[in-house]
Design a protein around this motif. Sequence first.
Motif, short mmCIF file in Angstrom:
data_model
loop_
_atom_site.label_atom_id
_atom_site.label_comp_id
_atom_site.label_asym_id
_atom_site.label_seq_id
_atom_site.Cartn_x
_atom_site.Cartn_y
_atom_site.Cartn_z
N PHE A 1 0.81 -1.21 0.00
CA PHE A 1 0.00 0.00 0.00
C PHE A 1 0.85 1.27 0.00
CE2 PHE A 1 -2.98 -2.90 2.51
CZ PHE A 1 -3.65 -3.30 1.37
N ILE A 2 2.14 1.16 0.31
CA ILE A 2 3.04 2.31 0.38
C ILE A 2 4.00 2.27 -0.80
CG2 ILE A 2 4.73 3.54 1.80
CD1 ILE A 2 2.01 3.35 3.13
N PRO A 3 4.09 3.36 -1.60
CA PRO A 3 5.03 3.37 -2.72
C PRO A 3 6.46 3.07 -2.28
CG PRO A 3 3.54 5.24 -2.85
CD PRO A 3 3.30 4.60 -1.52
N ASP A 4 7.19 2.32 -3.10
CA ASP A 4 8.56 1.93 -2.76
C ASP A 4 9.45 3.14 -2.48
OD1 ASP A 4 7.92 -0.71 -2.97
OD2 ASP A 4 8.74 -0.97 -5.00
N SER A 5 9.24 4.22 -3.23
CA SER A 5 10.08 5.40 -3.05
C SER A 5 9.90 6.00 -1.66
CB SER A 5 9.77 6.45 -4.12
OG SER A 5 8.38 6.71 -4.17
N LEU A 6 8.68 5.93 -1.11
CA LEU A 6 8.45 6.44 0.23
C LEU A 6 9.06 5.52 1.28
CD1 LEU A 6 4.77 7.76 0.02
CD2 LEU A 6 6.91 9.08 -0.06
N LYS A 7 9.03 4.22 1.04
CA LYS A 7 9.68 3.29 1.96
C LYS A 7 11.17 3.58 2.03
CE LYS A 7 6.61 -0.37 0.47
NZ LYS A 7 6.60 -1.57 -0.36
N TRP A 8 11.77 3.83 0.87
CA TRP A 8 13.20 4.14 0.84
C TRP A 8 13.49 5.42 1.61
CZ3 TRP A 8 16.10 8.28 -0.55
CH2 TRP A 8 17.48 8.08 -0.58
N ALA A 9 12.69 6.44 1.38
CA ALA A 9 12.92 7.72 2.03
C ALA A 9 12.77 7.62 3.54
CB ALA A 9 11.96 8.77 1.48
N ALA A 10 11.81 6.80 4.00
CA ALA A 10 11.58 6.65 5.43
C ALA A 10 12.68 5.84 6.10
CB ALA A 10 10.23 5.99 5.68
N GLY A 11 13.33 4.94 5.35
CA GLY A 11 14.40 4.13 5.91
C GLY A 11 13.87 2.89 6.62
N PRO A 12 14.79 2.06 7.12
CA PRO A 12 14.39 0.80 7.77
C PRO A 12 13.70 1.03 9.10
CG PRO A 12 16.74 1.14 8.02
CD PRO A 12 16.25 2.24 7.10
N VAL A 13 12.90 0.06 9.49
CA VAL A 13 12.22 0.12 10.78
C VAL A 13 12.25 -1.27 11.41
CG1 VAL A 13 9.93 -0.33 9.76
CG2 VAL A 13 10.08 0.83 11.96
N GLN A 14 12.49 -1.32 12.71
CA GLN A 14 12.46 -2.59 13.44
C GLN A 14 11.02 -2.90 13.84
OE1 GLN A 14 14.93 -1.96 16.87
NE2 GLN A 14 16.79 -1.62 15.69
N VAL A 15 10.66 -4.16 13.82
CA VAL A 15 9.33 -4.58 14.26
C VAL A 15 9.50 -5.62 15.35
CG1 VAL A 15 7.08 -5.47 13.58
CG2 VAL A 15 8.45 -4.19 11.93
N LYS A 16 8.91 -5.35 16.50
CA LYS A 16 9.05 -6.25 17.64
C LYS A 16 7.71 -6.45 18.33
CE LYS A 16 13.88 -5.15 18.66
NZ LYS A 16 14.85 -4.85 19.74
N ALA A 17 7.67 -7.45 19.19
CA ALA A 17 6.46 -7.69 19.98
C ALA A 17 6.40 -6.67 21.11
CB ALA A 17 6.47 -9.10 20.54
N GLN A 18 5.22 -6.15 21.36
CA GLN A 18 5.02 -5.22 22.47
C GLN A 18 5.17 -5.98 23.78
OE1 GLN A 18 5.34 -2.48 23.87
NE2 GLN A 18 3.65 -1.23 23.07
N LYS A 19 5.58 -5.26 24.82
CA LYS A 19 5.69 -5.88 26.14
C LYS A 19 4.32 -6.40 26.58
CE LYS A 19 9.48 -2.82 27.50
NZ LYS A 19 9.92 -1.74 28.42
N PRO A 20 4.28 -7.54 27.26
CA PRO A 20 2.99 -8.16 27.61
C PRO A 20 2.01 -7.26 28.35
CG PRO A 20 4.80 -9.67 28.02
CD PRO A 20 5.42 -8.35 27.66
N LEU A 21 2.51 -6.36 29.19
CA LEU A 21 1.61 -5.53 29.99
C LEU A 21 1.14 -4.27 29.24
CD1 LEU A 21 3.31 -5.75 33.51
CD2 LEU A 21 1.39 -7.06 32.62
N GLU A 22 1.70 -4.01 28.07
CA GLU A 22 1.28 -2.86 27.29
C GLU A 22 0.08 -3.25 26.42
OE1 GLU A 22 2.46 0.22 27.43
OE2 GLU A 22 3.94 -0.29 28.96
N ASP A 23 -0.97 -2.44 26.44
CA ASP A 23 -2.19 -2.84 25.73
C ASP A 23 -2.34 -2.21 24.35
OD1 ASP A 23 -2.64 -0.26 26.51
OD2 ASP A 23 -4.60 -0.61 27.41
N ARG A 24 -1.35 -1.41 23.91
CA ARG A 24 -1.44 -0.76 22.61
C ARG A 24 -0.15 -0.96 21.82
NH1 ARG A 24 -4.01 5.27 23.71
NH2 ARG A 24 -5.85 4.63 24.90
#
Length: 208
Positions: free
Chosen positions: A12-35
């Motif tokens: 859904f996001i153009p490749d050029s915008l992904k490049w401009a934004a740069g890499p992002v890490q994706v991790k699991a939220q801490k168990p006690l955090e609800d958002r």
Amino acid sequence: RIARLCRHSAPFIPDSLKWAAGPVQVKAQKPLEDRSDYTAAERDGTPIHRIRMTRTAEDSVYLHEYGHHVERIGVIGRAVWAFYQHRTKGEDLEPLGDGYKPTEFTRPDEFFNRYAGKDYGKLTSRSEATPSELFTMGLEGVFYGKRGPNGDPIDDEYAAFILGTLLHSGERAKRYDRPGNTPGSTSGPAAPLAAEVVEDVYKLVNSR
């Protein structure tokens, strides 16, 4: 699950915008955090961007949080600012209400979800790419058909703004996808995108 989310949401996001934004890490939220959430920081001159997903979050939430990553690009942030001013002109701040902190406010307009009008208190300058929920909620409304608490869908003008901003900004970003440009900076626009697109969007929303 992260791989599946990236696979389903990334197109859904153009490749050029992904490049401009740069890499992002994706991790699991801490168990006690609800958002789920998105954070951007800089450590020893290196940008660090992180999405944390709760284990029960809907797929659309990944696109929402990734939208915060993309929104940092100056051309996106300024376009969002212009549209927000257009839609909420003359509206007073209201508490977001149940489920939110007393310090969280919105200008509800006629957005399909009040959260889309959230004001972080930094929407003061058109030159700043400030945080908002307008772009991210719009992504969910357009690409996942998310509806508001009363079953309302995203309105046509809002949907057109999201699609137009993605396509127009993506085309602009292609010009700067070349060696020497550093993606992912937290200290300003992620790529030296031309300001003309901001003027175009600003004129469009103010001519309606």
